[in-house]
Design an enzyme around this catalytic site. Structure first.
Site, PDB file in Angstrom:
ATOM      1  N   LYS A 196       0.888  -1.337  -0.022  1.00 55.67           N
ATOM      2  CA  LYS A 196      -0.047   0.011   0.035  1.00 55.67           C
ATOM      3  C   LYS A 196       0.975   1.384   0.027  1.00 55.67           C
ATOM      4  CE  LYS A 196      -3.706  -2.240   2.268  1.00 55.67           C
ATOM      5  NZ  LYS A 196      -4.531  -2.536   3.507  1.00 55.67           N
ATOM      6  N   GLU A 217      -9.653  -9.821  -7.567  1.00 55.81           N
ATOM      7  CA  GLU A 217      -8.728  -8.659  -7.255  1.00 55.81           C
ATOM      8  C   GLU A 217      -7.720  -8.585  -8.536  1.00 55.81           C
ATOM      9  OE1 GLU A 217      -7.791  -9.149  -3.217  1.00 55.81           O
ATOM     10  OE2 GLU A 217      -9.775  -8.587  -2.596  1.00 55.81           O
ATOM     11  N   TYR A 243     -12.591  -2.339  -3.193  1.00 55.61           N
ATOM     12  CA  TYR A 243     -13.231  -2.227  -1.403  1.00 55.61           C
ATOM     13  C   TYR A 243     -14.645  -2.200  -1.589  1.00 55.61           C
ATOM     14  CZ  TYR A 243      -8.550  -1.305   0.143  1.00 55.61           C
ATOM     15  OH  TYR A 243      -7.213  -1.518   0.332  1.00 55.61           O
ATOM     16  N   HIS A 296      -1.643  -5.526   1.625  1.00 52.67           N
ATOM     17  CA  HIS A 296      -2.989  -6.233   1.354  1.00 52.67           C
ATOM     18  C   HIS A 296      -2.588  -7.342   0.662  1.00 52.67           C
ATOM     19  CE1 HIS A 296      -7.182  -7.088   0.039  1.00 52.67           C
ATOM     20  NE2 HIS A 296      -6.566  -7.547  -1.106  1.00 52.67           N
ATOM     21  N   ASN A 318      -1.882  -0.252   7.177  1.00 59.47           N
ATOM     22  CA  ASN A 318      -1.294  -1.577   7.669  1.00 59.47           C
ATOM     23  C   ASN A 318      -0.437  -2.174   6.566  1.00 59.47           C
ATOM     24  OD1 ASN A 318      -3.075  -2.341   6.072  1.00 59.47           O
ATOM     25  ND2 ASN A 318      -4.248  -3.735   7.248  1.00 59.47           N
TER      26      ASN A 318
HETATM   27  P1  CMP Z   1      -6.956  -4.814   3.881  1.00 58.46           P
HETATM   28  O1  CMP Z   1      -7.296  -6.281   4.433  1.00 58.46           O
HETATM   29  O2  CMP Z   1      -6.191  -4.698   2.975  1.00 58.46           O
HETATM   30  O3  CMP Z   1      -8.398  -4.496   3.252  1.00 58.46           O
HETATM   31  C1  CMP Z   1      -9.288  -3.852   3.972  1.00 58.46           C
HETATM   32  C2  CMP Z   1      -8.743  -2.726   4.556  1.00 58.46           C
HETATM   33  O4  CMP Z   1      -9.787  -1.853   5.436  1.00 58.46           O
HETATM   34  C3  CMP Z   1      -7.962  -3.446   5.708  1.00 58.46           C
HETATM   35  O5  CMP Z   1      -6.784  -3.859   5.198  1.00 58.46           O
HETATM   36  C4  CMP Z   1      -7.703  -2.183   6.574  1.00 58.46           C
HETATM   37  O6  CMP Z   1      -6.602  -1.215   6.145  1.00 58.46           O
HETATM   38  C5  CMP Z   1      -8.945  -1.507   6.434  1.00 58.46           C
HETATM   39  N1  CMP Z   1      -9.897  -1.953   7.669  1.00 58.46           N
HETATM   40  C6  CMP Z   1     -10.519  -2.910   7.785  1.00 58.46           C
HETATM   41  N2  CMP Z   1     -11.354  -2.828   8.968  1.00 58.46           N
HETATM   42  C7  CMP Z   1     -11.217  -1.392   9.400  1.00 58.46           C
HETATM   43  C8  CMP Z   1     -11.665  -1.048  10.607  1.00 58.46           C
HETATM   44  N3  CMP Z   1     -12.441  -1.234  11.447  1.00 58.46           N
HETATM   45  N4  CMP Z   1     -11.336   0.494  10.872  1.00 58.46           N
HETATM   46  C9  CMP Z   1     -10.499   0.799   9.680  1.00 58.46           C
HETATM   47  N5  CMP Z   1      -9.868   0.488   8.632  1.00 58.46           N
HETATM   48  C10 CMP Z   1     -10.453  -0.880   8.732  1.00 58.46           C
END
Ligand code: CMP
Length: 157
Positions: free
Chosen positions: A12, A129, A52, A118, A115
């Site tokens: 990311k 995806e 998303y 992905h 984070n």
């Molecule tokens: P990822 O698994 O890449 O894809 C969905 C993303 O949404 C996830 O990583 C997080 O970065 C974000 N995400 C998921 N749940 C939450 C949440 N409760 N609050 C904020 N961000 C979230």
């Protein structure tokens, strides 16, 4: 049981900006996974909405789209045995606070919204995806990496 699978992984914008591309790619290469496609790109609003779509309407959706379109990502297709589950082990839990020590998110991230990486959560998501970010002719699978050759030669399949 060993299943050959392909999955989608994206470093990311925070991972790219922090200079983590090499560190992250190294982990997948050292594991023996084969990189079938790899590119740096800026995610369009349309790609972000498709990627998303399951989060549409959630309180964090707007921030999620803003973040993924805020700078370049590195998208890749990774192939290996049980790649969906195995890659997610290497990546770690969505919330870095819960990620196991030694995973990418435990090592490089502090909060869920930034984070670093992905990885697809199922084979179905992986194919969906992959098709958002890659054309078929960008995926190169007509070669063998060493891990594939060793496993095939040992007749473990
Ligand atoms: P990822 O698994 O890449 O894809 C969905 C993303 O949404 C996830 O990583 C997080 O970065 C974000 N995400 C998921 N749940 C939450 C949440 N409760 N609050 C904020 N961000 C979230």
């Amino acid at each position: 049981m060993l299943n050959e699978e392909r999955t989608f992984v994206a470093i990311k914008p925070d991972g790219v900006e922090r200079g983590l591309i090499g560190e992250i790619l190294t982990r997948f290469e050292k594991k023996g996974f084969k990189i079938l496609a790899l590119k740096l790109l800026e995610v369009t609003d349309n790609q972000a909405a498709m990627h998303y779509e399951e989060h549409y309407g959630k309180p964090f959706y707007a921030r999620l789209v803003k973040y993924i379109t805020s700078g370049p990502i590195v998208a890749m297709v990774v192939k290996g045995y049980n790649a969906v589950e195995s890659v997610r082990h290497i990546v770690g839990a969505t919330n870095p606070l819960n990620a196991d020590v030694g995973t990418i998110r435990a090592d490089y991230a502090q909060v869920m919204e930034y984070n670093v990486i992905h990885a697809s959560d199922s084979l179905k998501s992986a194919e969906r995806e992959i098709s958002i970010y890659f054309n078929k002719n960008e995926i190169v699978d007509n070669w063998k990496n060493m891990a594939e050759e060793i496993i095939e030669n040992e007749e473990l399949l």
